[in-house]
Design a protein around this motif. Sequence first.
Motif, PDB file in Angstrom:
ATOM      1  N   UNK A  12      10.598  31.460  35.821  1.00  0.00           N
ATOM      2  CA  UNK A  12      10.338  31.966  37.178  1.00  0.00           C
ATOM      3  C   UNK A  12      11.631  32.376  37.886  1.00  0.00           C
ATOM      4  N   UNK A  13      12.740  31.760  37.509  1.00  0.00           N
ATOM      5  CA  UNK A  13      14.015  32.042  38.183  1.00  0.00           C
ATOM      6  C   UNK A  13      14.798  33.174  37.526  1.00  0.00           C
ATOM      7  N   UNK A  14      14.281  33.710  36.426  1.00  0.00           N
ATOM      8  CA  UNK A  14      15.004  34.741  35.684  1.00  0.00           C
ATOM      9  C   UNK A  14      14.712  36.121  36.258  1.00  0.00           C
ATOM     10  N   UNK A  15      15.753  36.905  36.422  1.00  0.00           N
ATOM     11  CA  UNK A  15      15.572  38.300  36.837  1.00  0.00           C
ATOM     12  C   UNK A  15      15.483  39.160  35.596  1.00  0.00           C
ATOM     13  N   UNK A  16      14.588  40.115  35.617  1.00  0.00           N
ATOM     14  CA  UNK A  16      14.431  40.999  34.480  1.00  0.00           C
ATOM     15  C   UNK A  16      13.480  40.421  33.454  1.00  0.00           C
ATOM     16  N   UNK A  17      13.431  41.100  32.328  1.00  0.00           N
ATOM     17  CA  UNK A  17      12.512  40.732  31.250  1.00  0.00           C
ATOM     18  C   UNK A  17      13.116  39.603  30.412  1.00  0.00           C
ATOM     19  N   UNK A  18      12.284  38.593  30.128  1.00  0.00           N
ATOM     20  CA  UNK A  18      12.759  37.470  29.310  1.00  0.00           C
ATOM     21  C   UNK A  18      11.571  36.733  28.713  1.00  0.00           C
ATOM     22  N   UNK A  19      11.841  36.006  27.639  1.00  0.00           N
ATOM     23  CA  UNK A  19      10.838  35.169  26.995  1.00  0.00           C
ATOM     24  C   UNK A  19      11.463  33.816  26.690  1.00  0.00           C
ATOM     25  N   UNK A  20      10.609  32.820  26.483  1.00  0.00           N
ATOM     26  CA  UNK A  20      11.062  31.480  26.138  1.00  0.00           C
ATOM     27  C   UNK A  20      10.754  31.239  24.657  1.00  0.00           C
ATOM     28  N   UNK A  21      11.825  31.072  23.875  1.00  0.00           N
ATOM     29  CA  UNK A  21      11.678  30.879  22.436  1.00  0.00           C
ATOM     30  C   UNK A  21      12.610  29.744  22.003  1.00  0.00           C
ATOM     31  N   UNK A  22      12.044  28.732  21.395  1.00  0.00           N
ATOM     32  CA  UNK A  22      12.855  27.620  20.898  1.00  0.00           C
ATOM     33  C   UNK A  22      13.637  26.917  21.988  1.00  0.00           C
ATOM     34  N   UNK A  23      13.074  26.835  23.176  1.00  0.00           N
ATOM     35  CA  UNK A  23      13.741  26.169  24.290  1.00  0.00           C
ATOM     36  C   UNK A  23      14.853  26.983  24.928  1.00  0.00           C
ATOM     37  N   UNK A  24      14.989  28.262  24.528  1.00  0.00           N
ATOM     38  CA  UNK A  24      16.028  29.140  25.085  1.00  0.00           C
ATOM     39  C   UNK A  24      15.385  30.313  25.804  1.00  0.00           C
ATOM     40  N   UNK A  25      15.998  30.729  26.889  1.00  0.00           N
ATOM     41  CA  UNK A  25      15.597  31.956  27.569  1.00  0.00           C
ATOM     42  C   UNK A  25      16.213  33.110  26.792  1.00  0.00           C
ATOM     43  N   UNK A  26      15.367  34.012  26.317  1.00  0.00           N
ATOM     44  CA  UNK A  26      15.827  35.179  25.554  1.00  0.00           C
ATOM     45  C   UNK A  26      15.596  36.412  26.423  1.00  0.00           C
ATOM     46  N   UNK A  27      16.678  37.034  26.845  1.00  0.00           N
ATOM     47  CA  UNK A  27      16.583  38.225  27.685  1.00  0.00           C
ATOM     48  C   UNK A  27      16.195  39.429  26.844  1.00  0.00           C
ATOM     49  N   UNK A  28      15.319  40.249  27.390  1.00  0.00           N
ATOM     50  CA  UNK A  28      14.869  41.460  26.707  1.00  0.00           C
ATOM     51  C   UNK A  28      15.526  42.668  27.348  1.00  0.00           C
ATOM     52  N   UNK A  29      15.737  43.716  26.577  1.00  0.00           N
ATOM     53  CA  UNK A  29      16.395  44.897  27.150  1.00  0.00           C
ATOM     54  C   UNK A  29      15.523  45.584  28.195  1.00  0.00           C
ATOM     55  N   UNK A  30      16.183  46.150  29.172  1.00  0.00           N
ATOM     56  CA  UNK A  30      15.489  46.971  30.170  1.00  0.00           C
ATOM     57  C   UNK A  30      15.130  48.284  29.485  1.00  0.00           C
ATOM     58  N   UNK A  31      14.215  49.025  30.088  1.00  0.00           N
ATOM     59  CA  UNK A  31      13.784  50.293  29.518  1.00  0.00           C
ATOM     60  C   UNK A  31      14.670  51.435  29.969  1.00  0.00           C
TER      61      UNK A  31
END
Length: 186
Positions: A12-31
């Motif tokens: 909820x606190x992350x700006x932009x696209x991200x996913x939670x994988x293996x206990x880590x926030x993984x940022x996704x590229x912007x378009x």
Amino acid sequence: MIPTAASIEDLHAIEGRAELIGGRIVHLPMFGVLPARVVGRLALSLDHHAEQTGRGEMLTSTVAYAVPVLRSGRQSFCAAVSFHDGAPPINPMNFIDGPPTFAVEVRTLGEFGPDADRSYAAKRTDYFEAGTLVVWDVDPIDEVIRSYRHDHPEAPIVFTRGQIADAEPAVPGWRLEVDSVFPPRP
């Protein structure tokens, strides 16, 4: 100090696209421009269908789907475009509990080649494990939509210009001219 694993609440606190994988926030590229145009066209068509049929809801990459921990360690999805045909969250300010019914992944700059293909295949495996019915892998450069179904995860239906794409059985009755997804050719 031992680092603490991230949680769904941390997303909820992350700006932009991200996913939670293996206990880590993984940022996704912007378009970039081309992928963003493709996302917009797909979203408009899918939203129109949901409004017309009164079934499901189109959502964009600004929403996360929280899922129980999958074998890969994944706990969330952030699809470029998605269709959710289930119960909305009790609090509409929260993420959706459970997977999308239909997910669209649109490739961005740097998401091409064998490594990207393996990454996309792994994410599709996660989608299907979570319960997603259909996943599209959209290539805006080659202007191809590869539609993967949960019951045939390794055998995509390939849609190209001049064809009509669908997302059966995830989005019954929705049809889309592939030419309408990609910008007109010069």
